[in-house]
Design a protein around this motif. Structure first.
Motif, PDB file in Angstrom:
ATOM      1  N   LEU A 159       0.845  -1.039  -0.076  1.00  0.00           N
ATOM      2  CA  LEU A 159      -0.073  -0.120  -0.220  1.00  0.00           C
ATOM      3  C   LEU A 159       0.867   1.381  -0.148  1.00  0.00           C
ATOM      4  O   LEU A 159       1.854   1.145   0.316  1.00  0.00           O
ATOM      5  CB  LEU A 159      -1.082  -0.186   1.184  1.00  0.00           C
ATOM      6  CG  LEU A 159      -1.984  -0.966   1.182  1.00  0.00           C
ATOM      7  CD1 LEU A 159      -2.655  -0.901   2.838  1.00  0.00           C
ATOM      8  CD2 LEU A 159      -3.011  -0.886   0.104  1.00  0.00           C
ATOM      9  N   PRO A 160       0.437   2.352  -0.632  1.00  0.00           N
ATOM     10  CA  PRO A 160       1.318   3.540  -0.522  1.00  0.00           C
ATOM     11  C   PRO A 160       1.283   4.109   0.922  1.00  0.00           C
ATOM     12  O   PRO A 160       0.609   3.906   1.829  1.00  0.00           O
ATOM     13  CB  PRO A 160       0.378   4.573  -1.355  1.00  0.00           C
ATOM     14  CG  PRO A 160      -0.943   3.769  -1.616  1.00  0.00           C
ATOM     15  CD  PRO A 160      -1.030   2.604  -1.276  1.00  0.00           C
ATOM     16  N   ASP A 161       2.528   4.634   0.954  1.00  0.00           N
ATOM     17  CA  ASP A 161       3.017   5.310   2.358  1.00  0.00           C
ATOM     18  C   ASP A 161       1.926   6.396   2.708  1.00  0.00           C
ATOM     19  O   ASP A 161       1.517   7.345   1.882  1.00  0.00           O
ATOM     20  CB  ASP A 161       4.375   5.961   2.194  1.00  0.00           C
ATOM     21  CG  ASP A 161       5.191   6.309   3.409  1.00  0.00           C
ATOM     22  OD1 ASP A 161       4.586   5.910   4.593  1.00  0.00           O
ATOM     23  OD2 ASP A 161       5.696   7.320   3.618  1.00  0.00           O
ATOM     24  N   LEU A 210       0.137  10.098   0.909  1.00  0.00           N
ATOM     25  CA  LEU A 210      -1.251  10.198   0.665  1.00  0.00           C
ATOM     26  C   LEU A 210      -1.493  11.529   1.390  1.00  0.00           C
ATOM     27  O   LEU A 210      -2.350  12.233   0.802  1.00  0.00           O
ATOM     28  CB  LEU A 210      -1.850   9.007   1.234  1.00  0.00           C
ATOM     29  CG  LEU A 210      -1.899   7.695   0.684  1.00  0.00           C
ATOM     30  CD1 LEU A 210      -2.711   6.838   1.386  1.00  0.00           C
ATOM     31  CD2 LEU A 210      -2.538   8.022  -0.915  1.00  0.00           C
ATOM     32  N   ARG A 211      -0.816  12.003   2.584  1.00  0.00           N
ATOM     33  CA  ARG A 211      -1.377  13.079   3.178  1.00  0.00           C
ATOM     34  C   ARG A 211      -0.747  14.257   2.195  1.00  0.00           C
ATOM     35  O   ARG A 211      -1.601  15.207   2.222  1.00  0.00           O
ATOM     36  CB  ARG A 211      -0.518  13.270   4.771  1.00  0.00           C
ATOM     37  CG  ARG A 211      -1.421  12.198   5.435  1.00  0.00           C
ATOM     38  CD  ARG A 211      -0.808  12.594   6.674  1.00  0.00           C
ATOM     39  NE  ARG A 211      -1.447  11.654   7.844  1.00  0.00           N
ATOM     40  CZ  ARG A 211      -2.431  11.480   8.301  1.00  0.00           C
ATOM     41  NH1 ARG A 211      -3.540  12.418   8.189  1.00  0.00           N
ATOM     42  NH2 ARG A 211      -2.848  10.762   9.120  1.00  0.00           N
ATOM     43  N   GLU A 212       0.325  14.200   1.646  1.00  0.00           N
ATOM     44  CA  GLU A 212       0.835  15.228   0.601  1.00  0.00           C
ATOM     45  C   GLU A 212       0.007  15.429  -0.290  1.00  0.00           C
ATOM     46  O   GLU A 212      -0.478  16.576  -0.945  1.00  0.00           O
ATOM     47  CB  GLU A 212       2.266  14.823   0.349  1.00  0.00           C
ATOM     48  CG  GLU A 212       3.540  15.124   1.542  1.00  0.00           C
ATOM     49  CD  GLU A 212       4.733  14.541   0.964  1.00  0.00           C
ATOM     50  OE1 GLU A 212       5.009  14.406  -0.202  1.00  0.00           O
ATOM     51  OE2 GLU A 212       5.548  14.420   1.778  1.00  0.00           O
ATOM     52  N   VAL A 213      -0.620  14.244  -0.950  1.00  0.00           N
ATOM     53  CA  VAL A 213      -1.454  14.549  -2.066  1.00  0.00           C
ATOM     54  C   VAL A 213      -2.827  15.127  -1.762  1.00  0.00           C
ATOM     55  O   VAL A 213      -3.394  15.993  -2.249  1.00  0.00           O
ATOM     56  CB  VAL A 213      -1.948  12.988  -2.640  1.00  0.00           C
ATOM     57  CG1 VAL A 213      -2.985  13.186  -3.800  1.00  0.00           C
ATOM     58  CG2 VAL A 213      -0.649  12.415  -3.003  1.00  0.00           C
ATOM     59  N   ARG A 223      -6.115  19.982  -1.695  1.00  0.00           N
ATOM     60  CA  ARG A 223      -6.971  21.076  -0.853  1.00  0.00           C
ATOM     61  C   ARG A 223      -6.252  22.472  -1.298  1.00  0.00           C
ATOM     62  O   ARG A 223      -6.819  23.459  -1.172  1.00  0.00           O
ATOM     63  CB  ARG A 223      -6.726  20.839   0.772  1.00  0.00           C
ATOM     64  CG  ARG A 223      -7.449  19.919   1.109  1.00  0.00           C
ATOM     65  CD  ARG A 223      -7.464  19.665   2.586  1.00  0.00           C
ATOM     66  NE  ARG A 223      -8.144  18.578   3.080  1.00  0.00           N
ATOM     67  CZ  ARG A 223      -7.987  17.723   4.363  1.00  0.00           C
ATOM     68  NH1 ARG A 223      -6.895  18.100   4.799  1.00  0.00           N
ATOM     69  NH2 ARG A 223      -8.905  16.975   4.576  1.00  0.00           N
ATOM     70  N   ALA A 224      -4.911  22.457  -1.397  1.00  0.00           N
ATOM     71  CA  ALA A 224      -4.391  23.865  -2.113  1.00  0.00           C
ATOM     72  C   ALA A 224      -4.869  24.290  -3.380  1.00  0.00           C
ATOM     73  O   ALA A 224      -4.962  25.508  -3.819  1.00  0.00           O
ATOM     74  CB  ALA A 224      -2.767  23.811  -2.000  1.00  0.00           C
ATOM     75  N   LEU A 225      -5.358  23.397  -4.161  1.00  0.00           N
ATOM     76  CA  LEU A 225      -5.958  23.620  -5.492  1.00  0.00           C
ATOM     77  C   LEU A 225      -7.079  24.554  -5.510  1.00  0.00           C
ATOM     78  O   LEU A 225      -7.945  25.149  -5.405  1.00  0.00           O
ATOM     79  CB  LEU A 225      -6.152  22.587  -6.416  1.00  0.00           C
ATOM     80  CG  LEU A 225      -5.065  21.680  -6.774  1.00  0.00           C
ATOM     81  CD1 LEU A 225      -5.682  20.342  -7.762  1.00  0.00           C
ATOM     82  CD2 LEU A 225      -4.199  22.484  -7.701  1.00  0.00           C
TER      83      LEU A 225
END
Length: 138
Positions: A122-124, A128-131, A136-138
């Motif tokens: 599974l992804p780290d 996932l939190r950075e994604v 949210r920044a968009l």
């Protein structure tokens, strides 16, 4: 005259294998032939593993090697892909019994199993939190 404590006086002999509240009493080891592991390959079925009917699965009606419990599992898979836990609930069988019976069906080519993704693949969580933060920044 003494009465058998397991059956009422008006019940026929052999009725000790039927409970009016629980239904027929068949021990799990009788359904699996005394086996506790799913097939000679030792495949382990997770509760969330998805089981579906194999596309080229042979017809189970004429197969004398399959018991009624095997046929019930095949019929449950015929309608839709289900998890091992759902199959156990739908067939009203213990999960351990369902795992052994699914091992039989897998080796005979009646079903296919999709196992869940191992946690190591599974992804780290940090990624996932950075994604999420980036979205949210968009």
């Amino acid at each position: 005259m003494t009465e058998d404590s397991t059956s009422a006086p008006h019940e026929p002999p052999g009725s000790q294998w039927y409970d009016h509240e629980a239904g027929p009493l068949v021990r799990p080891y009788a359904m699996t032939g005394g086996r506790t592991a799913p097939g000679p390959s030792g495949v382990r079925f997770d509760l969330i593993a998805l089981v579906s009917l194999h596309i080229g699965a042979p017809d189970t009606d004429g197969d004398t090697s399959l018991g009624p419990e095997h046929r019930t599992l095949v019929e449950l898979c015929r309608t839709e892909t289900q998890s091992v836990a759902e199959l156990a609930a739908g067939a009203d069988l213990p999960v351990g019994v369902v795992r052994v019976l699914l091992g039989d069906l897998l080796e005979l080519g009646h079903v296919t199993v999709s196992r869940p993704v191992p946690p190591a693949q599974l992804p780290d969580e940090r990624i996932l939190r950075e994604v999420i933060a980036g979205l949210r920044a968009l």
